[in-house]
Design a protein around this motif. Sequence first.
Motif, PDB file in Angstrom:
ATOM      1  N   CYS A 235       0.842  -1.184   0.000  1.00 52.58           N
ATOM      2  CA  CYS A 235       0.000   0.000   0.000  1.00 52.58           C
ATOM      3  C   CYS A 235       0.886   1.245   0.000  1.00 52.58           C
ATOM      4  CB  CYS A 235      -0.863  -0.029   1.260  1.00 52.58           C
ATOM      5  SG  CYS A 235      -1.999   1.331   1.426  1.00 52.58           S
TER       6      CYS A 235
ATOM      7  N   HIS B 251       0.287   3.877   1.367  1.00 57.23           N
ATOM      8  CA  HIS B 251       0.197   4.589   2.641  1.00 57.23           C
ATOM      9  C   HIS B 251       1.347   4.156   3.535  1.00 57.23           C
ATOM     10  CE1 HIS B 251      -1.929   5.199   6.716  1.00 57.23           C
ATOM     11  NE2 HIS B 251      -1.441   6.354   6.326  1.00 57.23           N
ATOM     12  N   LEU B 252       1.229   2.985   4.171  1.00 51.13           N
ATOM     13  CA  LEU B 252       2.319   2.527   5.030  1.00 51.13           C
ATOM     14  C   LEU B 252       2.742   1.093   4.717  1.00 51.13           C
ATOM     15  CD1 LEU B 252       1.278   4.150   8.440  1.00 51.13           C
ATOM     16  CD2 LEU B 252       3.018   4.924   6.854  1.00 51.13           C
ATOM     17  N   GLY B 253       2.486   0.647   3.504  1.00 53.47           N
ATOM     18  CA  GLY B 253       3.144  -0.574   3.058  1.00 53.47           C
ATOM     19  C   GLY B 253       2.457  -1.891   3.339  1.00 53.47           C
ATOM     20  N   CYS B 254       1.237  -1.891   3.887  1.00 54.96           N
ATOM     21  CA  CYS B 254       0.564  -3.166   4.122  1.00 54.96           C
ATOM     22  C   CYS B 254       0.200  -3.820   2.777  1.00 54.96           C
ATOM     23  CB  CYS B 254      -0.708  -2.951   4.944  1.00 54.96           C
ATOM     24  SG  CYS B 254      -0.345  -2.572   6.654  1.00 54.96           S
TER      25      CYS B 254
ATOM     26  N   CYS C  39      -6.904  -2.187   1.292  1.00 51.76           N
ATOM     27  CA  CYS C  39      -5.803  -2.400   2.226  1.00 51.76           C
ATOM     28  C   CYS C  39      -6.379  -2.722   3.609  1.00 51.76           C
ATOM     29  CB  CYS C  39      -4.947  -1.145   2.290  1.00 51.76           C
ATOM     30  SG  CYS C  39      -3.647  -1.274   3.515  1.00 51.76           S
TER      31      CYS C  39
ATOM     32  N   CYS D  99      -5.032  -2.434   6.512  1.00 48.71           N
ATOM     33  CA  CYS D  99      -4.494  -1.712   7.675  1.00 48.71           C
ATOM     34  C   CYS D  99      -5.319  -0.488   8.047  1.00 48.71           C
ATOM     35  CB  CYS D  99      -3.046  -1.324   7.432  1.00 48.71           C
ATOM     36  SG  CYS D  99      -1.951  -2.741   7.653  1.00 48.71           S
ATOM     37  N   HIS D 100      -5.420   0.474   7.127  1.00 52.60           N
ATOM     38  CA  HIS D 100      -6.143   1.692   7.480  1.00 52.60           C
ATOM     39  C   HIS D 100      -7.212   2.013   6.446  1.00 52.60           C
ATOM     40  CE1 HIS D 100      -1.790   1.925   8.477  1.00 52.60           C
ATOM     41  NE2 HIS D 100      -2.295   1.926   9.682  1.00 52.60           N
ATOM     42  N   GLY D 101      -7.562   1.010   5.652  1.00 57.89           N
ATOM     43  CA  GLY D 101      -8.669   1.202   4.730  1.00 57.89           C
ATOM     44  C   GLY D 101      -8.356   1.995   3.482  1.00 57.89           C
ATOM     45  N   GLY D 102      -7.127   1.924   2.988  1.00 53.70           N
ATOM     46  CA  GLY D 102      -6.833   2.542   1.699  1.00 53.70           C
ATOM     47  C   GLY D 102      -7.505   1.742   0.589  1.00 53.70           C
TER      48      GLY D 102
ATOM     49  N   PRO E 250      -6.471   6.800   3.399  1.00 59.54           N
ATOM     50  CA  PRO E 250      -5.325   7.673   3.669  1.00 59.54           C
ATOM     51  C   PRO E 250      -4.167   7.668   2.664  1.00 59.54           C
ATOM     52  CG  PRO E 250      -5.289   5.769   5.132  1.00 59.54           C
ATOM     53  CD  PRO E 250      -6.552   5.677   4.342  1.00 59.54           C
ATOM     54  N   PRO E 251      -4.075   6.720   1.709  1.00 60.50           N
ATOM     55  CA  PRO E 251      -2.885   6.755   0.852  1.00 60.50           C
ATOM     56  C   PRO E 251      -2.740   8.091   0.135  1.00 60.50           C
ATOM     57  CG  PRO E 251      -4.049   4.703   0.537  1.00 60.50           C
ATOM     58  CD  PRO E 251      -4.938   5.574   1.378  1.00 60.50           C
TER      59      PRO E 251
END
Lengths: 194, 516
Positions: free
Chosen positions: A128, A130-133, A146, A148-151, A163-164
């Motif tokens: 991702c 955003h932070l790579g998940c 994604c 992790c944070h719903g990207g 958030p990405p």
Amino acid sequence: MSDNTNGETKKEGCVGCGCGGGGGGSLPPVAAQDARRGFMFKFGAGLLGIGGALAAVPIVGYIIGPARSRYRNEWVDLGATTLFPSGQTRFATFLNPIRQPTDGDAAKTACWVRCVETGKFQVFAINCAHLGCPVRWFEQSKLFMCPCHGGVYYQDGSRAAGPPPRGLFEYKWKVEGGKLLIDAGRLPGLEESV
Amino acid sequence: MNRDAIIKLLKQPVQWVEERTGVIAFSAPLLTHHVPRSAKWWYVFGSATLMFFTIQIVTGVCLGTMYAPSASNAWESLRYIDEEIPLGWMLRALHGWSSSAMVVMMAIHMLQVFMHGSFKYPRELNWITGVFLLLTVLALAFTGQVMRWDQDAYWGLGIGAAIVDRVPVFGDQMRALMLGGPIIGGETLNRFFALHVFILPGAAIGLVGIHMTLIMKNGISEMPKPGEIVVPSTYRKEFEERMHKTGVPFFPDAAQRDMVFCGVCLILLVFLAAYYGPFGPGGMPDPTLINTNPRPDYPFMWIFGAVSLLPPASETAIMLISPVIGIAILVAVPFLSNSGERAPSRRPGMMLLAVFVVMAIVALTWEGVTSPWSPVMNGWSALPTPTQFVKGRTPLQMQGAVVFQYAQCRNCHELGGFGGKRGPALDEIATRMSPDQIVRQVQQGGGNMPAFGKNLNSAQMTAIVDFLSTLRPANEPDSTIPGAQLPLPIKSPLTLNEPFTGTGVPAEIATGASSR
Ligand code: FES
């Protein structure tokens, strides 16, 4: 303790000073002693400093090595292009060309291959933006999501929601001898397009 | 031999050692120093933290005899410790639970010191070494999570790397430094291993030494009393006089309470570890197994929550700067106020601050655990459609229910209390949006919803909207007003996140709809 040290210094000083030592234990004047001690101290500090610097070069170099060395991406074979039917997005894995003997499974890498039309591809990193998940593809809604944070991303990799800050990272690709190759290696990062 | 002779005989070797080392003269004050009579049960948490740290060292060394610090074997070696080595699972459980307990005890200890104003003169450096101990222990907890080398560890490192990567200018180099190369692999694990077993424990032992020395030097603070204010110029002299007059020796007066509390903690620890077992390892660290849901360990859940809730536009700045500010504030605490009142009742602002910080961390942890922002990745395939939403519906509406499920809407939207929480629950969507508004929202997205226009054909769209328009309680009207002109004029862009209060709807209906 300090008395002892002083005694040593005096003796050494006397041996080294070439004062003749006519009087056996006769000492040089206090001022000369202090001067010599000052010199010895500076000399010692200097030696230690040089030695420390010499020893630090390999130690620091060893630790920061990975930040400096230039690892090269390589062209990696993802298999025959026929594995990726037109209009579909498929999961593919490869062994990272940049790998060490102890990497184990961690050298395995995944990516998403979208065949836009025959001979035209998009290859997305699994990470991702955003932070790579690891993002997952949903064929029915044609979205990447994604965990992790719903990207969320559209099928062309562009950002759809969450958030990405940008779309999915894409690998460079080429087709050679009926095989799909991608330019892969280092973990995708924000500042680069892979 | 009579009794005196025996005692003399026993004393001889002790004296021999003492004469050559001075160890008794050095350590006796540790036991005999005077502590305030008022130091009662509030003062046990530091000792408990130290006890858990000792457990960590002992169990850590034990695990070190079997753990394979290599990315190709670490996961298997943990499984081997868990399943083949006698009591190996128990050692891992003790190490894991004691780690959490240490973090918790440390937090309580810190909170107590803050609330009692014990960081004021002359104990500023006690506090600051404590802050660094906290950071060291958190770093130990994070690197410990990496030691598990499972999917959470792998993707947790990925998140860490992505955050470091955002550092301006040097991000790329710093990421390589952290990972030990351009990918998460063998060198990454070994870097974190060196941190976890050499550097950080060494730092922690050194800091504990300084912390204890400072406690010996400055004494243990008394229970705060309103009106007893700290005046740096006279404090030390008066404190020492009071200790001389009314203090009690640490051993056994205060130590006995520490012993009781630590004993209870230790027994609880063993039972927790035996009952719940070790943490992980979770799924094997193969990055091509992507059906994973990476989550950090509990001490970092609140950070995970905070990162997820940051506004995207400023998140890089906040992620990089807020830890620095946070640490700076913690270090600055004793400098901001190092004299005056210590009693909580005389420092209401500080108490409010403490309560606020604790509540924020608890709330963010809860958010992290429930992570409402994460789609339920298998919501569409795993969740049933509650009967009340399909009963008595037309075939087209039922078809819509199928499309709703099929298009993964359920991953982000709840129906009947089940589904993702990323978007709003749609149980009563028809009371908030007209069919036209639903069409528009589904087609164009917006308000953090992707656009589905290209992915649904017109038959699917018709069906899904027909289905969604039926979602309202039986006794509530839908958002289309009898007699109102359709389609409703939409003056402002409407998003699913905002309750519909808009255009042309009589106020009582609009409020009725949004009061849910
Ligand atoms: S890592 Fe994918 S949304 Fe944060």
